[in-house]
Write an enzyme that holds these catalytic residues in place. Structure first.
Site, PDB file in Angstrom:
ATOM      1  N   HIS A   1       0.814  -1.214   0.000  1.00 27.04           N
ATOM      2  CA  HIS A   1       0.000   0.000   0.000  1.00 27.04           C
ATOM      3  C   HIS A   1       0.852   1.270   0.000  1.00 27.04           C
ATOM      4  O   HIS A   1       1.940   1.313   0.557  1.00 27.04           O
ATOM      5  CB  HIS A   1      -0.941   0.009   1.212  1.00 27.04           C
ATOM      6  CG  HIS A   1      -0.220  -0.042   2.541  1.00 27.04           C
ATOM      7  ND1 HIS A   1       0.345   1.059   3.146  1.00 27.04           N
ATOM      8  CD2 HIS A   1       0.018  -1.079   3.376  1.00 27.04           C
ATOM      9  CE1 HIS A   1       0.869   0.721   4.303  1.00 27.04           C
ATOM     10  NE2 HIS A   1       0.708  -0.586   4.463  1.00 27.04           N
ATOM     11  N   ASP A   2       0.345   2.276  -0.676  1.00 29.77           N
ATOM     12  CA  ASP A   2       0.958   3.606  -0.714  1.00 29.77           C
ATOM     13  C   ASP A   2       2.325   3.630  -1.398  1.00 29.77           C
ATOM     14  O   ASP A   2       3.069   4.595  -1.232  1.00 29.77           O
ATOM     15  CB  ASP A   2       1.093   4.201   0.697  1.00 29.77           C
ATOM     16  CG  ASP A   2      -0.236   4.297   1.418  1.00 29.77           C
ATOM     17  OD1 ASP A   2      -1.008   5.214   1.116  1.00 29.77           O
ATOM     18  OD2 ASP A   2      -0.504   3.441   2.295  1.00 29.77           O
TER      19      ASP A   2
ATOM     20  N   GLY B   1       4.837  -1.317   2.536  1.00 34.37           N
ATOM     21  CA  GLY B   1       4.083  -0.090   2.345  1.00 34.37           C
ATOM     22  C   GLY B   1       4.965   1.140   2.278  1.00 34.37           C
ATOM     23  O   GLY B   1       6.028   1.203   2.898  1.00 34.37           O
TER      24      GLY B   1
END
Length: 259
Positions: free
Chosen positions: A120-121, A138
């Site tokens: 994520h991100d 992440g």
């Protein structure tokens, strides 16, 4: 539009008329898929995903799935934004961002091999190669034309610079500077990415300037800040050396040491 009858495509998904969707693939609502993109069998494209033009999503790949973050609220309408001409091989998985204003972003012409994980991100630039089974935690940022080998694990919030090369099975816990090759557990710099620089069309003069800059940083006996100050006082550096200086200056986790 070539959509296999066993595929499930939400009526609120937006697919260009040229998109192909294979058997047993699921495409959720709030998905946008651009011209010429091919989604093979058994893939899943989750809500909040935008795929650009001429991407190829192979069998079993998962794009835009929710983050593996215990604090994530599943009701958050976070996003995954992907550019053009990317390839996602079998069972690769791309996780969406954790917040509305911080999507996972993948640029253009990236090649993500089988079972690779982009957390994520994460933010990826263009023309990167992510090989089989690697893991980007992440908030990892990867520049352009980096090569990250199989089974590499990159710690969250690390940066991987342009034209960096990371050898297989490495453990990356600090930033990998541009134009360098890294290896080990934990990972350290072992030299320049000479092959990548030659393939990238860098002139001998530019390659020499990059090499000399790293000699000053790693082998002059000066601490990083003093070495960077010395480089900045010198004139006539090519843009690549200025990029190296900026990379070191902006590093929050710290740039990894030379072996």
């Amino acid at each position: 539009m070539k959509i296999h009858p066993t595929a499930i495509v939400d009526s609120k998904a937006e697919l260009h008329e040229s998109v192909e969707v294979g058997a047993y693939t699921i495409i959720e609502k709030d998905v946008v898929i651009g011209e010429g993109t091919v989604i093979e069998t058994g893939a899943r494209i989750f809500a909040g995903t935008k795929l650009g033009k001429f991407n190829k999503v192979h069998h079993g790949a998962v794009i835009g799935v929710g983050p593996q973050d215990l604090g994530f609220d599943p009701s958050t309408p976070s996003k995954t934004i992907i550019g053009d001409n990317n390839t996602f091989k079998e069972y690769s998985n791309i996780h969406k961002g954790t917040k509305v204003d911080s999507p996972t972003i993948i640029g253009n012409r990236n090649y993500v091999m089988g079972n690779a994980h982009v957390g994520h991100d994460c933010i990826l630039g263009d023309d990167n190669i992510l090989t089989h089974g690697l893991v980007l935690a992440g908030h990892v940022t990867v520049g352009n034309k980096a090569f990250i080998s199989g089974l590499v694990a990159v710690h969250q919030f690390c940066f991987v610079g342009d034209y960096a090369m990371i050898a297989g099975c490495s453990k990356v816990v600090q930033d990998v500077p541009p134009f360098a090759t890294a290896d080990g557990n934990p990972c350290t710099i072992i030299g320049l990415n000479t092959v990548g620089l030659k393939r990238g069309g860098f002139s001998p003069e530019t390659r020499s300037a990059i090499k000399n800059a790293y000699k000053t940083i790693y082998h002059s006996g000066l601490n990083y800040r003093t070495a960077l100050d010395q480089l900045e006082k010198e004139s006539g550096h090519p843009a690549e050396v200025l990029q190296i200086i900026k990379f070191f200056r902006n590093s929050d986790r710290g740039v990894m040491n030379h072996r």
